[in-house]
Design a protein around this motif. Structure first.
Motif, PDB file in Angstrom:
ATOM      1  N   THR A 469       0.845  -1.210   0.000  1.00 23.51           N
ATOM      2  CA  THR A 469       0.000   0.000   0.000  1.00 23.51           C
ATOM      3  C   THR A 469       0.871   1.248   0.000  1.00 23.51           C
ATOM      4  OG1 THR A 469      -1.725  -1.180   1.223  1.00 23.51           O
ATOM      5  CG2 THR A 469      -1.818   1.239   1.250  1.00 23.51           C
ATOM      6  N   VAL A 470       1.957   1.188   0.784  1.00 26.35           N
ATOM      7  CA  VAL A 470       2.887   2.311   0.813  1.00 26.35           C
ATOM      8  C   VAL A 470       3.487   2.535  -0.569  1.00 26.35           C
ATOM      9  CG1 VAL A 470       5.076   3.159   1.763  1.00 26.35           C
ATOM     10  CG2 VAL A 470       3.433   2.013   3.264  1.00 26.35           C
ATOM     11  N   ARG A 471       3.904   1.431  -1.231  1.00 24.68           N
ATOM     12  CA  ARG A 471       4.507   1.568  -2.564  1.00 24.68           C
ATOM     13  C   ARG A 471       3.508   2.173  -3.550  1.00 24.68           C
ATOM     14  NH1 ARG A 471       9.290  -1.213  -3.114  1.00 24.68           N
ATOM     15  NH2 ARG A 471       9.793  -2.712  -1.461  1.00 24.68           N
ATOM     16  N   THR A 472       2.267   1.721  -3.472  1.00 18.69           N
ATOM     17  CA  THR A 472       1.245   2.221  -4.395  1.00 18.69           C
ATOM     18  C   THR A 472       1.008   3.715  -4.189  1.00 18.69           C
ATOM     19  OG1 THR A 472       0.169   0.057  -4.426  1.00 18.69           O
ATOM     20  CG2 THR A 472      -1.152   1.955  -5.140  1.00 18.69           C
ATOM     21  N   ARG A 473       0.906   4.124  -2.924  1.00 17.66           N
ATOM     22  CA  ARG A 473       0.668   5.546  -2.631  1.00 17.66           C
ATOM     23  C   ARG A 473       1.844   6.410  -3.090  1.00 17.66           C
ATOM     24  NH1 ARG A 473      -1.651   5.320   3.608  1.00 17.66           N
ATOM     25  NH2 ARG A 473      -3.619   4.216   3.162  1.00 17.66           N
ATOM     26  N   LEU A 474       3.077   5.938  -2.869  1.00 12.96           N
ATOM     27  CA  LEU A 474       4.239   6.715  -3.262  1.00 12.96           C
ATOM     28  C   LEU A 474       4.342   6.825  -4.784  1.00 12.96           C
ATOM     29  CD1 LEU A 474       6.909   5.424  -0.705  1.00 12.96           C
ATOM     30  CD2 LEU A 474       5.736   7.635  -0.711  1.00 12.96           C
ATOM     31  N   ALA A 475       3.969   5.739  -5.488  1.00  8.88           N
ATOM     32  CA  ALA A 475       3.994   5.797  -6.950  1.00  8.88           C
ATOM     33  C   ALA A 475       2.985   6.820  -7.467  1.00  8.88           C
ATOM     34  CB  ALA A 475       3.690   4.411  -7.525  1.00  8.88           C
ATOM     35  N   LEU A 476       1.797   6.877  -6.828  1.00 12.12           N
ATOM     36  CA  LEU A 476       0.795   7.860  -7.222  1.00 12.12           C
ATOM     37  C   LEU A 476       1.281   9.270  -6.915  1.00 12.12           C
ATOM     38  CD1 LEU A 476      -1.998   8.682  -8.214  1.00 12.12           C
ATOM     39  CD2 LEU A 476      -2.901   8.168  -5.914  1.00 12.12           C
ATOM     40  N   ALA A 477       1.912   9.435  -5.750  1.00 12.90           N
ATOM     41  CA  ALA A 477       2.444  10.752  -5.388  1.00 12.90           C
ATOM     42  C   ALA A 477       3.508  11.196  -6.379  1.00 12.90           C
ATOM     43  CB  ALA A 477       3.021  10.707  -3.979  1.00 12.90           C
ATOM     44  N   GLU A 478       4.337  10.256  -6.809  1.00 12.73           N
ATOM     45  CA  GLU A 478       5.392  10.567  -7.773  1.00 12.73           C
ATOM     46  C   GLU A 478       4.798  11.057  -9.088  1.00 12.73           C
ATOM     47  OE1 GLU A 478       9.680   8.514  -8.440  1.00 12.73           O
ATOM     48  OE2 GLU A 478       7.948   7.244  -8.866  1.00 12.73           O
ATOM     49  N   ARG A 479       3.698  10.397  -9.535  1.00 13.89           N
ATOM     50  CA  ARG A 479       3.067  10.821 -10.786  1.00 13.89           C
ATOM     51  C   ARG A 479       2.416  12.203 -10.633  1.00 13.89           C
ATOM     52  NH1 ARG A 479       1.271   5.497 -10.658  1.00 13.89           N
ATOM     53  NH2 ARG A 479      -0.856   6.141 -10.139  1.00 13.89           N
ATOM     54  N   LEU A 480       1.715  12.424  -9.497  1.00  7.72           N
ATOM     55  CA  LEU A 480       1.037  13.708  -9.298  1.00  7.72           C
ATOM     56  C   LEU A 480       2.038  14.867  -9.192  1.00  7.72           C
ATOM     57  CD1 LEU A 480      -1.705  12.646  -6.713  1.00  7.72           C
ATOM     58  CD2 LEU A 480      -2.069  13.282  -9.113  1.00  7.72           C
ATOM     59  N   LEU A 481       3.160  14.623  -8.538  1.00  9.64           N
ATOM     60  CA  LEU A 481       4.168  15.673  -8.367  1.00  9.64           C
ATOM     61  C   LEU A 481       5.057  15.823  -9.594  1.00  9.64           C
ATOM     62  CD1 LEU A 481       5.313  14.865  -4.698  1.00  9.64           C
ATOM     63  CD2 LEU A 481       3.958  16.833  -5.429  1.00  9.64           C
ATOM     64  N   ASP A 482       5.080  14.757 -10.433  1.00 17.34           N
ATOM     65  CA  ASP A 482       5.980  14.723 -11.585  1.00 17.34           C
ATOM     66  C   ASP A 482       7.422  14.921 -11.133  1.00 17.34           C
ATOM     67  OD1 ASP A 482       6.680  14.433 -14.230  1.00 17.34           O
ATOM     68  OD2 ASP A 482       6.427  16.573 -14.719  1.00 17.34           O
ATOM     69  N   ARG A 483       7.769  14.200 -10.046  1.00 20.22           N
ATOM     70  CA  ARG A 483       9.117  14.266  -9.483  1.00 20.22           C
ATOM     71  C   ARG A 483       9.622  12.850  -9.265  1.00 20.22           C
ATOM     72  NH1 ARG A 483       9.712  19.411  -6.981  1.00 20.22           N
ATOM     73  NH2 ARG A 483      11.909  18.847  -6.678  1.00 20.22           N
ATOM     74  N   ASP A 484      10.932  12.682  -9.354  1.00 18.26           N
ATOM     75  CA  ASP A 484      11.558  11.379  -9.134  1.00 18.26           C
ATOM     76  C   ASP A 484      11.893  11.238  -7.655  1.00 18.26           C
ATOM     77  OD1 ASP A 484      12.989   9.045  -9.153  1.00 18.26           O
ATOM     78  OD2 ASP A 484      14.700   9.822 -10.308  1.00 18.26           O
ATOM     79  N   LEU A 485      11.148  10.399  -6.949  1.00 20.49           N
ATOM     80  CA  LEU A 485      11.347  10.252  -5.502  1.00 20.49           C
ATOM     81  C   LEU A 485      12.618   9.489  -5.156  1.00 20.49           C
ATOM     82  CD1 LEU A 485       7.737   9.566  -4.144  1.00 20.49           C
ATOM     83  CD2 LEU A 485       9.020  11.706  -4.227  1.00 20.49           C
ATOM     84  N   SER A 486      13.291   8.919  -6.169  1.00 21.05           N
ATOM     85  CA  SER A 486      14.566   8.255  -5.873  1.00 21.05           C
ATOM     86  C   SER A 486      15.710   9.255  -5.798  1.00 21.05           C
ATOM     87  CB  SER A 486      14.870   7.198  -6.944  1.00 21.05           C
ATOM     88  OG  SER A 486      15.085   7.830  -8.214  1.00 21.05           O
ATOM     89  N   SER A 487      15.453  10.534  -6.203  1.00 22.32           N
ATOM     90  CA  SER A 487      16.492  11.565  -6.169  1.00 22.32           C
ATOM     91  C   SER A 487      16.601  12.155  -4.772  1.00 22.32           C
ATOM     92  CB  SER A 487      16.136  12.670  -7.175  1.00 22.32           C
ATOM     93  OG  SER A 487      16.915  13.821  -6.942  1.00 22.32           O
ATOM     94  N   PHE A 488      17.846  12.264  -4.283  1.00 25.83           N
ATOM     95  CA  PHE A 488      18.048  12.844  -2.949  1.00 25.83           C
ATOM     96  C   PHE A 488      17.575  14.306  -2.916  1.00 25.83           C
ATOM     97  CE2 PHE A 488      20.659  15.510  -0.163  1.00 25.83           C
ATOM     98  CZ  PHE A 488      20.370  14.931   1.056  1.00 25.83           C
ATOM     99  N   ALA A 489      17.871  15.057  -3.986  1.00 23.70           N
ATOM    100  CA  ALA A 489      17.474  16.463  -4.016  1.00 23.70           C
ATOM    101  C   ALA A 489      15.953  16.602  -3.905  1.00 23.70           C
ATOM    102  CB  ALA A 489      17.980  17.120  -5.308  1.00 23.70           C
TER     103      ALA A 489
END
Length: 503
Positions: A469-489
């Motif tokens: 569930t956490v992975r699914t929510r983070l993937a959705l957040a990544e799409r909505l923000l249009d940001r790469d959550l694997s980036s430290f910055a």
């Protein structure tokens, strides 16, 4: 001037040429000044009298019981008449007993004027005493001003002038500088500690207001007069005199001293400006982180610089308040050579003290209401950085005195400007809008994930959900923000936005 010349009822009674005889009168009443002598046989002469006058009468108003002696005396005392003279052998012999009794009951001095003494002689004698007193006061004023002018020519002209003023007035005189410090007093030690402290507080309040003024006050039943020196907004000090309201001649003498003291302060101001410019130059020299030149000049001009490690402070004081603060620091630097150095910078006064002794800094904040930032302990080789630390502490602190360590403990994010919350809200807006529309928990999940070092397992435990569930929510957040959550910055920026939003 001799006491017998003073225009009082007692002085009139002591004149042998008038042959006056006191019927009744308390000593204190006889010492009351007599402003004029008037004669009248009216039943009610009070409309034509004023306070402090002596009335003379032959008593025709009492014939046939037309006027009550008790009522008559009551009207005189209510009007403030200083005494009543009864002319005998004109209408009757002796003073009427009922009049004598009424005067005694009312405490009104009563005296007999014999037939051989005209009323005009009594009035003339009092007028001569008034004129003699006025002449004596004018003579005293001229003599006092001459003595004060000669005192001003001595090597310590200001001190000699104030000492002469105290001698001429026969009272205590003190000089306070622009920092509210008692720098001179004559005679020395005349005030007790409590009175001196209270007077110092009053002077400090006058200086804080910054307006030219003369004021009168009482401390422990003792009257004082305060007179400011300098122009409004740039007061240079205060002269305090342990006296109440002075007469015209006394005020004239004080005015002469005020003018001389003001001139002395203005002359001193030119030297102070030069010293201030030199101090400011030494501050600029220290900002190069090389103290060699500043040490050499300061040693010859004021004494050694404070020994490192030092604390560097920066004030917010400006204008007249800065002038007063500079005078206080000048005093402290003279009293404790090598313990205080200061000079003007572009945005305040820089104060340098040993790291373990910040007494001068706290005193500056307490007495002048200045906001002061203080650096971490340092050496002169990092002086510029210390000034910047003091500036950050001053601008970010909420207390009168704030250290850089206190500001640094609140973290970097505390230094963000007022626009930070708006930027954080804009950064997280896609997630916030989705949560509001769909009832999702994307913001909460992202915050928990970042707080748990981006561990899906720990985030799931914290939220009480499955890690998928956490992975699914983070993937959705990544799409909505249009940001790469694997980036430290990206992670750092989102973490900062969430911190600012929750602050």
């Amino acid at each position: 001037m001799d006491a017998t010349d003073t225009p009082t009822l007692g002085a009139l009674l002591r004149r042998p040429d008038l042959h006056l005889r006191l019927e009744h009168g308390e000593p204190a009443a006889l010492d009351r000044p007599v402003r004029w002598v008037h004669s009248s046989d009216l039943a009610d002469p009070t409309p034509f009298l004023s306070d402090g006058q002596v009335l003379l009468t032959t008593g025709t108003q009492f014939q046939g019981g037309r006027t009550s002696a008790a009522d008559y005396v009551q009207r005189l005392t209510a009007r403030g008449v200083a005494g009543l003279g009864f002319g005998t052998e004109v209408v009757r012999d002796g003073i009427p007993p009922e009049l004598a009794g009424a005067c005694r009951d009312a405490g009104l001095p009563l005296f007999e004027v014999p037939y051989r003494t005209p009323f005009i002689a009594v009035a003339r004698a009092n007028a001569e005493a008034i004129a003699a007193e006025a002449f004596a006061r004018r003579t005293w004023a001229l003599s006092a001003q001459r003595a004060i002018a000669l005192a001003a020519l001595r090597p310590d002209g200001l001190g000699a002038t104030l000492a002469e003023l105290a001698r001429q007035l026969g009272t205590w005189v003190g000089l306070y500088d622009g920092a509210g410090e008692l720098t001179r007093e004559y005679p020395s030690g005349d005030l007790d500690a409590e009175t001196s402290a209270s007077l110092g507080n009053e002077v400090a309040a006058v200086l804080r207001r910054g307006a030219r003024a003369a004021s009168a006050l009482r401390i422990s039943n003792r009257p004082f007069t305060l007179q400011t020196l300098g122009r409004g907004g740039h007061l240079r000090g205060v002269i305090a005199i342990a006296a109440g309201e002075l007469d015209q001649e006394g005020r004239g003498v004080v005015t002469a001293v005020i003018a001389m003291a003001g001139l002395a302060f203005e002359q001193h101001q030119g030297l102070s400006r030069a010293r201030g410019a030199l101090r400011a130059g030494l501050v600029q020299s220290l900002l190069t982180d090389d103290p060699t030149l500043a040490r050499r000049i300061a040693r010859d001009a004021w004494g050694p610089l404070p020994t490192p490690p030092i604390a560097v402070a920066l004030t917010d004081a400006a204008g007249a308040r800065s002038d007063g603060l500079a005078e206080l620091l000048e005093l402290r630097a003279e009293e404790r050579r090598g313990a205080v150095f200061f000079g003007r910078a572009d945005d305040g006064l820089v104060i340098v003290v040993p790291a373990g002794d910040r007494q001068a800094i706290q005193e500056a904040a307490d007495r002048f209401g200045a906001r002061i930032g203080v650096s971490e302990p340092t050496g002169y080789d990092r002086f510029a950085a210390a000034v910047e630390q003091a500036r950050v502490a001053r601008d970010r602190g909420r207390d009168a005195v704030t250290t850089f360590g206190e500001v640094a403990a609140s973290g970097v994010l505390s230094a963000l400007g007022p626009e930070a919350p708006s930027l954080a809200a804009a950064e997280l807006a896609p997630l916030t809008a989705h949560d509001a529309a769909e009832g999702s928990r994307l913001v909460e999940t992202l915050r928990a994930w970042l707080d748990n070092d981006c561990s899906h397992e720990l985030t799931a435990q914290a939220l009480g959900v499955h890690r998928h569930t956490v992975r699914t929510r983070l993937a959705l957040a990544e799409r909505l923000l249009d940001r790469d959550l694997s980036s430290f910055a990206t992670r750092a920026e989102l973490w900062a936005a969430l911190r600012v939003q929750s602050a």
